[in-house]
Design an enzyme around this catalytic site. Structure first.
Site, PDB file in Angstrom:
ATOM      1  N   HIS A   1       5.052   7.872   7.546  1.00 17.91           N
ATOM      2  CA  HIS A   1       5.143   9.313   7.332  1.00 17.91           C
ATOM      3  C   HIS A   1       4.101  10.049   8.179  1.00 17.91           C
ATOM      4  CE1 HIS A   1       7.311   9.201   3.187  1.00 17.91           C
ATOM      5  NE2 HIS A   1       7.935   8.522   4.114  1.00 17.91           N
TER       6      HIS A   1
ATOM      7  N   TYR B   1       4.335  17.249  -2.970  1.00 23.51           N
ATOM      8  CA  TYR B   1       3.445  17.519  -4.104  1.00 23.51           C
ATOM      9  C   TYR B   1       3.710  18.957  -4.538  1.00 23.51           C
ATOM     10  CZ  TYR B   1       0.491  13.462  -2.770  1.00 23.51           C
ATOM     11  OH  TYR B   1       0.011  12.206  -2.481  1.00 23.51           O
TER      12      TYR B   1
ATOM     13  N   TYR C   1      -6.694  12.337   3.593  1.00 21.59           N
ATOM     14  CA  TYR C   1      -5.459  11.692   3.126  1.00 21.59           C
ATOM     15  C   TYR C   1      -5.144  10.440   3.948  1.00 21.59           C
ATOM     16  CZ  TYR C   1      -1.010  11.504   0.653  1.00 21.59           C
ATOM     17  OH  TYR C   1       0.023  11.115  -0.151  1.00 21.59           O
TER      18      TYR C   1
ATOM     19  N   PRO D   1      -4.807   9.399  -9.526  1.00 19.27           N
ATOM     20  CA  PRO D   1      -3.932   8.959  -8.427  1.00 19.27           C
ATOM     21  C   PRO D   1      -3.542  10.020  -7.403  1.00 19.27           C
ATOM     22  CG  PRO D   1      -2.687   9.182 -10.457  1.00 19.27           C
ATOM     23  CD  PRO D   1      -4.117   9.399 -10.812  1.00 19.27           C
TER      24      PRO D   1
ATOM     25  N   LYS E   1      -5.641   7.076  -3.401  1.00 15.89           N
ATOM     26  CA  LYS E   1      -6.798   6.380  -2.828  1.00 15.89           C
ATOM     27  C   LYS E   1      -7.112   5.025  -3.465  1.00 15.89           C
ATOM     28  CE  LYS E   1      -7.860   9.063   0.413  1.00 15.89           C
ATOM     29  NZ  LYS E   1      -6.765   8.665   1.275  1.00 15.89           N
TER      30      LYS E   1
HETATM   31  P1  FAD Z   1      -5.947  -4.617  -9.817  1.00 14.64           P
HETATM   32  O1  FAD Z   1      -4.748  -4.332  -9.002  1.00 14.64           O
HETATM   33  O2  FAD Z   1      -6.015  -4.054 -11.187  1.00 14.64           O
HETATM   34  O3  FAD Z   1      -6.077  -6.184  -9.888  1.00 14.64           O
HETATM   35  C1  FAD Z   1      -6.921  -6.849 -10.798  1.00 14.64           C
HETATM   36  C2  FAD Z   1      -6.329  -8.196 -11.143  1.00 14.64           C
HETATM   37  O4  FAD Z   1      -7.206  -8.876 -12.002  1.00 14.64           O
HETATM   38  C3  FAD Z   1      -5.005  -8.064 -11.865  1.00 14.64           C
HETATM   39  O5  FAD Z   1      -4.034  -8.883 -11.247  1.00 14.64           O
HETATM   40  C4  FAD Z   1      -5.317  -8.499 -13.282  1.00 14.64           C
HETATM   41  O6  FAD Z   1      -4.223  -9.114 -13.918  1.00 14.64           O
HETATM   42  C5  FAD Z   1      -6.453  -9.467 -13.036  1.00 14.64           C
HETATM   43  N1  FAD Z   1      -7.353  -9.661 -14.172  1.00 14.64           N
HETATM   44  C6  FAD Z   1      -7.780  -8.748 -15.081  1.00 14.64           C
HETATM   45  N2  FAD Z   1      -8.607  -9.314 -15.974  1.00 14.64           N
HETATM   46  C7  FAD Z   1      -8.698 -10.618 -15.630  1.00 14.64           C
HETATM   47  C8  FAD Z   1      -9.396 -11.715 -16.183  1.00 14.64           C
HETATM   48  N3  FAD Z   1     -10.168 -11.581 -17.270  1.00 14.64           N
HETATM   49  N4  FAD Z   1      -9.276 -12.909 -15.587  1.00 14.64           N
HETATM   50  C9  FAD Z   1      -8.499 -13.060 -14.488  1.00 14.64           C
HETATM   51  N5  FAD Z   1      -7.823 -12.062 -13.917  1.00 14.64           N
HETATM   52  C10 FAD Z   1      -7.920 -10.845 -14.487  1.00 14.64           C
HETATM   53  N6  FAD Z   1      -3.243   4.078  -7.088  1.00 14.64           N
HETATM   54  C11 FAD Z   1      -2.682   4.901  -6.212  1.00 14.64           C
HETATM   55  O7  FAD Z   1      -3.269   5.119  -5.154  1.00 14.64           O
HETATM   56  N7  FAD Z   1      -1.447   5.485  -6.497  1.00 14.64           N
HETATM   57  C12 FAD Z   1      -0.757   5.205  -7.645  1.00 14.64           C
HETATM   58  O8  FAD Z   1       0.334   5.706  -7.853  1.00 14.64           O
HETATM   59  C13 FAD Z   1      -1.331   4.356  -8.576  1.00 14.64           C
HETATM   60  N8  FAD Z   1      -0.698   4.058  -9.736  1.00 14.64           N
HETATM   61  C14 FAD Z   1      -1.305   3.244 -10.639  1.00 14.64           C
HETATM   62  C15 FAD Z   1      -0.684   2.957 -11.848  1.00 14.64           C
HETATM   63  C16 FAD Z   1      -1.306   2.134 -12.805  1.00 14.64           C
HETATM   64  C17 FAD Z   1      -0.610   1.836 -14.118  1.00 14.64           C
HETATM   65  C18 FAD Z   1      -2.588   1.615 -12.525  1.00 14.64           C
HETATM   66  C19 FAD Z   1      -3.300   0.750 -13.532  1.00 14.64           C
HETATM   67  C20 FAD Z   1      -3.185   1.878 -11.304  1.00 14.64           C
HETATM   68  C21 FAD Z   1      -2.576   2.692 -10.357  1.00 14.64           C
HETATM   69  N9  FAD Z   1      -3.177   2.988  -9.122  1.00 14.64           N
HETATM   70  C22 FAD Z   1      -2.591   3.805  -8.254  1.00 14.64           C
HETATM   71  C23 FAD Z   1      -4.439   2.405  -8.726  1.00 14.64           C
HETATM   72  C24 FAD Z   1      -4.235   1.179  -7.850  1.00 14.64           C
HETATM   73  O9  FAD Z   1      -3.087   0.502  -8.245  1.00 14.64           O
HETATM   74  C25 FAD Z   1      -5.480   0.335  -8.001  1.00 14.64           C
HETATM   75  O10 FAD Z   1      -6.557   1.080  -7.451  1.00 14.64           O
HETATM   76  C26 FAD Z   1      -5.404  -1.041  -7.329  1.00 14.64           C
HETATM   77  O11 FAD Z   1      -4.510  -1.856  -8.052  1.00 14.64           O
HETATM   78  C27 FAD Z   1      -6.781  -1.690  -7.275  1.00 14.64           C
HETATM   79  O12 FAD Z   1      -6.673  -3.033  -6.909  1.00 14.64           O
HETATM   80  P2  FAD Z   1      -7.626  -4.122  -7.538  1.00 14.64           P
HETATM   81  O13 FAD Z   1      -7.250  -5.392  -6.859  1.00 14.64           O
HETATM   82  O14 FAD Z   1      -9.016  -3.651  -7.484  1.00 14.64           O
HETATM   83  O15 FAD Z   1      -7.268  -4.158  -9.082  1.00 14.64           O
HETATM   84  C1  DHB Z   2       2.393   7.582  -4.694  1.00 13.80           C
HETATM   85  C2  DHB Z   2       1.338   7.584  -5.557  1.00 13.80           C
HETATM   86  C3  DHB Z   2       0.336   8.507  -5.397  1.00 13.80           C
HETATM   87  O1  DHB Z   2      -0.714   8.507  -6.226  1.00 13.80           O
HETATM   88  C4  DHB Z   2       0.385   9.458  -4.406  1.00 13.80           C
HETATM   89  O2  DHB Z   2      -0.595  10.379  -4.309  1.00 13.80           O
HETATM   90  C5  DHB Z   2       1.440   9.458  -3.537  1.00 13.80           C
HETATM   91  C6  DHB Z   2       2.453   8.507  -3.685  1.00 13.80           C
HETATM   92  C7  DHB Z   2       3.461   6.576  -4.865  1.00 13.80           C
HETATM   93  O3  DHB Z   2       3.376   5.806  -5.825  1.00 13.80           O
HETATM   94  O4  DHB Z   2       4.394   6.557  -4.069  1.00 13.80           O
END
Ligand code: FAD
Ligand code: DHB
Length: 401
Positions: A75, A204, A389, A297, A301
């Site tokens: 995009h 948005y 962004y 969200p 980021k």
């Molecule tokens: P995570 O992806 O949370 O990975 C952590 C891992 O550790 C998981 O697989 C979990 O199962 C595992 N874990 C947890 N506890 C334990 C344990 N005790 N032992 C072993 N393993 C464990 N960000 C955006 O930018 N846009 C979005 O739309 C967006 N939507 C989201 C929706 C939801 C429901 C959530 C929760 C987050 C969202 N985020 C979004 C944020 C983004 O997904 C996270 O910032 C990203 O997943 C971070 O990655 P991570 O690897 O740090 O953590």
């Molecule tokens: C999506 C999620 C976001 O938080 C955002 O700012 C833009 C797109 C997505 O899930 O596609």
């Protein structure tokens, strides 16, 4: 108790843990991952969707771009819509050619797991009772149970990549970490729908009914969000109500715009929060990604910050193993936090600018509309939004080979 040894023990197979393991392997540094969920669960968990240019670059530079380049949607901008009129922010012209890619986080996770396993990487899924031990001396250990059996991984360092609800951050003794926290009086109701995306780029919208975001995952899958109350129950949002609210919050003044509707495959409500701990390390335990910080969200980021943390951690670990240099390890937290706080600021700003805060005074409402008007009409303001962004530049080159 069965015991194994590795260089880096990693807790959590989300984007942070998996990418760290992948980057380290390319530098000849061994790691073992433990994850409490199943492989299928982590590969199907729908979360973020926007990859910054720098995230795309690192995945490409380290051999993970093949499917992403085929299936992601590139995009060149986003639309901000308010008062029934859309305003486009063009990224390449405002940022010296940068773009974003729309590619689901779970697709990145699938690509990373496939790459790790193909390279002989070790990931233990479906473990329980994970604990991190002895990280304030020189011989840290991760203990866990798998199929009822006790296991121990002895390692040089532990990476706590286990997300916001993980065990690593709470394992750091009281008094070491300072938490900075902010809750918002709104949440996002997100759906995945089998429908043609409403437009080629993300939209948005701000309305006096609240915020909406039209995103996508593919030419036939839409990812759509509505601002709702944090206490809202998903049972109170039947499909018809969701579509009606999406139509109302995205309507244009000429009445010509419609969100294409289709079967809803998934829906859920996510609360919004800003959270950071400082420092992001203690002894030989290093926190990365959501384990150390979460953003609301609106600025997309979260996953990109997780990627930025692990590239910083990789550079520090490479300096240690190749040159015995501990300086970068000592600086890990400070280096990450400079970026983390700027992403916090941007996410907070996008969130407060675009959402409807029912507690706002009439003054604040007018100020909010003025801000939307300014950011969509001043090239200087648009450039700042675009720069954040697509992702702020990195101040150090990443260790990729
Ligand atoms: P995570 O992806 O949370 O990975 C952590 C891992 O550790 C998981 O697989 C979990 O199962 C595992 N874990 C947890 N506890 C334990 C344990 N005790 N032992 C072993 N393993 C464990 N960000 C955006 O930018 N846009 C979005 O739309 C967006 N939507 C989201 C929706 C939801 C429901 C959530 C929760 C987050 C969202 N985020 C979004 C944020 C983004 O997904 C996270 O910032 C990203 O997943 C971070 O990655 P991570 O690897 O740090 O953590
Ligand atoms: C999506 C999620 C976001 O938080 C955002 O700012 C833009 C797109 C997505 O899930 O596609």
């Amino acid at each position: 108790m069965a015991s194994t040894r590795t260089q880096i023990g990693i807790v959590g197979a989300g984007p942070a843990g998996l990418l760290l393991s992948h980057l380290l392997a390319r530098e000849g540094i061994e790691s073992i991952l433990v994850e409490d969920r199943s492989r299928t669960y982590v590969e199907e968990r729908i979360r973020a969707g926007v990859l910054e240019q720098g995230t795309v670059d690192i995945l490409n530079q380290t051999g993970l771009g093949e499917r992403m380049n085929r299936e992601s949607l590139i995009h060149d901008g986003i639309e901000i819509r308010f008062n029934g009129t859309g305003h486009r922010i063009d990224f390449p012209s405002l940022t010296g050619g940068k773009r974003i890619a729309v590619y689901g986080q779970h697709e990145v996770v699938k690509d990373l797991i496939a790459a790790r396993l193909a390279d002989g990487g070790v990931i233990h899924f479906e473990v329980s009772d994970v604990s991190v031990n002895d990280f304030t001396d020189t011989a840290p250990k991760i203990r866990y149970r798998k199929a009822g059996e006790g296991n121990e991984i002895a390692c040089d360092f532990i990476a706590g990549c286990d997300g916001f609800h993980g065990i690593c951050r709470p394992s750091i003794p009281e008094g070491i970490l300072t938490a900075y926290d902010r809750e918002y009086p709104f949440a996002w109701l997100g759906i995945l729908a089998e429908s043609t995306p409403a437009a080629e780029e993300l939209i948005y919208t701000h309305t006096d009914r609240g915020f909406a975001l039209l995103s996508m995952r593919s030419p036939t899958l839409s990812r759509l969000y509505l601002q709702c109350n944090p206490e809202d129950d998903i049972a109170r949002w039947p499909d018809d109500r969701i579509w009606e609210e999406l139509q109302r919050r995205t309507a244009t003044a000429d009445g010509a715009f419609r969100v294409p509707e289709g079967p809803i495959l998934q829906k859920g409500i996510t609360p919004m929060r800003s959270f950071v701990v400082e420092p992001m390390q203690h002894g030989r335990l290093y926190l990365a990604g959501d384990a150390a910080h979460i953003v609301p969200p609106t600025g997309a980021k979260g996953m990109n910050l997780a990627v930025a943390d692990v590239r910083t951690l990789t550079t520090a670990l490479v300096a240690f193993y190749k040159n015995g240099d501990v300086t970068r390890l000592g600086e890990y937290s400070a280096r990450c936090l400079r970026r983390v706080w700027k992403a916090q600021r941007f996410s907070w700003w996008m969130t407060t600018m675009l959402h409807l805060n029912r507690a706002d005074s009439p003054f604040d409402r007018r100020r909010q509309i003025a801000e939307l008007d300014y950011v969509t009409s001043s090239e200087t303001a648009m450039r700042s939004l675009a720069e954040n962004y697509v992702g702020l530049p990195f101040d150090d080159p990443v260790a990729v080979n």
